[in-house]
Design a protein around this motif. Structure first.
Motif: not given
Length: 55
Positions: A2-9, A19-21, A41-47, A51-54
């Protein structure tokens, strides 16, 4: 996998609060496991256990 998207709160010393979007759940993650360039505020993808900045 699964791919999960986060924001660095928030950045709190050696940890970042993510925070899981989709679910709005927060987790605390060691900054050593995240890309160096993160900031609040950085958006991250976990896969595939990475973790990768998007944009």
């Amino acid at each position: 996998m699964e791919t999960i998207y986060f924001i660095v709160s928030r950045i709190d010393g050696d940890y970042a609060i993510l925070t899981n979007v989709n679910t709005n759940q927060t987790i605390s993650m060691a900054r050593a496991l995240l890309p160096e360039d993160i900031e609040e505020g950085t958006k991250l993808k976990y896969e595939m256990f990475e973790y990768e900045i998007i944009q």
